[in-house]
Design a protein around this motif. Sequence first.
Motif, PDB file in Angstrom:
ATOM      1  N   UNK A  27       0.851  -1.186  -0.034  1.00 41.39           N
ATOM      2  CA  UNK A  27       0.015   0.024   0.086  1.00 41.39           C
ATOM      3  C   UNK A  27       0.799   1.344   0.208  1.00 41.39           C
ATOM      4  N   UNK A  28       0.527   2.088  -1.007  1.00 39.60           N
ATOM      5  CA  UNK A  28       1.246   3.600  -0.854  1.00 39.60           C
ATOM      6  C   UNK A  28       0.622   4.470   0.350  1.00 39.60           C
ATOM      7  N   UNK A  29       1.791   4.781   1.012  1.00 42.20           N
ATOM      8  CA  UNK A  29       1.108   5.576   2.286  1.00 42.20           C
ATOM      9  C   UNK A  29       2.093   7.024   2.281  1.00 42.20           C
ATOM     10  N   UNK A  30       2.966   6.929   1.173  1.00 42.04           N
ATOM     11  CA  UNK A  30       3.881   8.297   1.489  1.00 42.04           C
ATOM     12  C   UNK A  30       3.720   9.252   0.295  1.00 42.04           C
ATOM     13  N   UNK A  31       2.584   9.228  -0.298  1.00 41.59           N
ATOM     14  CA  UNK A  31       2.177  10.290  -1.405  1.00 41.59           C
ATOM     15  C   UNK A  31       1.414  11.425  -0.826  1.00 41.59           C
ATOM     16  N   UNK A  32       1.473  12.342  -1.397  1.00 42.41           N
ATOM     17  CA  UNK A  32       0.416  13.663  -1.152  1.00 42.41           C
ATOM     18  C   UNK A  32      -0.974  13.305  -1.477  1.00 42.41           C
ATOM     19  N   UNK A  33      -1.813  13.821  -0.612  1.00 48.20           N
ATOM     20  CA  UNK A  33      -3.309  13.600  -0.738  1.00 48.20           C
ATOM     21  C   UNK A  33      -3.524  14.469  -1.996  1.00 48.20           C
ATOM     22  N   UNK A  34      -4.691  13.782  -2.756  1.00 47.28           N
ATOM     23  CA  UNK A  34      -5.239  14.540  -3.930  1.00 47.28           C
ATOM     24  C   UNK A  34      -6.806  14.415  -3.846  1.00 47.28           C
TER      25      UNK A  34
END
Length: 206
Positions: A27-34
């Motif tokens: 799971x990707x947990x390090x990106x910026x919210x969009x």
Amino acid sequence: MKTLIHPTYLPNVAHFVAMMNASELVFEVCDNYQKQTYRNRASIYGANGKLDLNVPVIYTQKNRQLYKDVKIFNIDDWQTQHLKSLESAYRTSPFFEFYIDDLMPLFTSEADTIMDYNFTCLELIFECLQLPLEYKITEEFEPEPKYVIDARLLANSRKEIPQKFKPYAQVFDNKHKFLNNLSILDVLFNEGPNTELYLKSQTIDL
């Protein structure tokens, strides 16, 4: 091969097909919210057709935030509203009564951040499917990761790739025909224990 994907709210069928077919789930947990993505939105089959359920979040475009830091706006009684929408849409479905008690914590316990809440959604749904939820999380954000199936774009509703899944019986399909790629709850309430086999028999386009 590993599959990299976002945790989303009551994930749609495409998300679950990607997860079920993954040899290893990350799971990707390090990106910026969009905004305007499935991170805080799910689609169900209401009496008038497709109905979107949106979780209100505290977020401004001016100040970028990490997805994991975005908090839910709990002043609005959105959980009760979502539960009422689900009851209205699925109370006559074959397996609604069978699963709704197991899912009730999603609508009765206050949630803090949208990411943590989405992981709770996943855990409860996997429990309903009687499947273990085994996964890893990212340690850093990689725009173009190598040696993985990058399924993160499935969370982007604005650039959604059309999927064609095998039709199954839906509550209102006599009025609006089969609606594709709704929340996994649409399959669960209509197909019950057959949901796992259905998901494993489907493929997705990325």
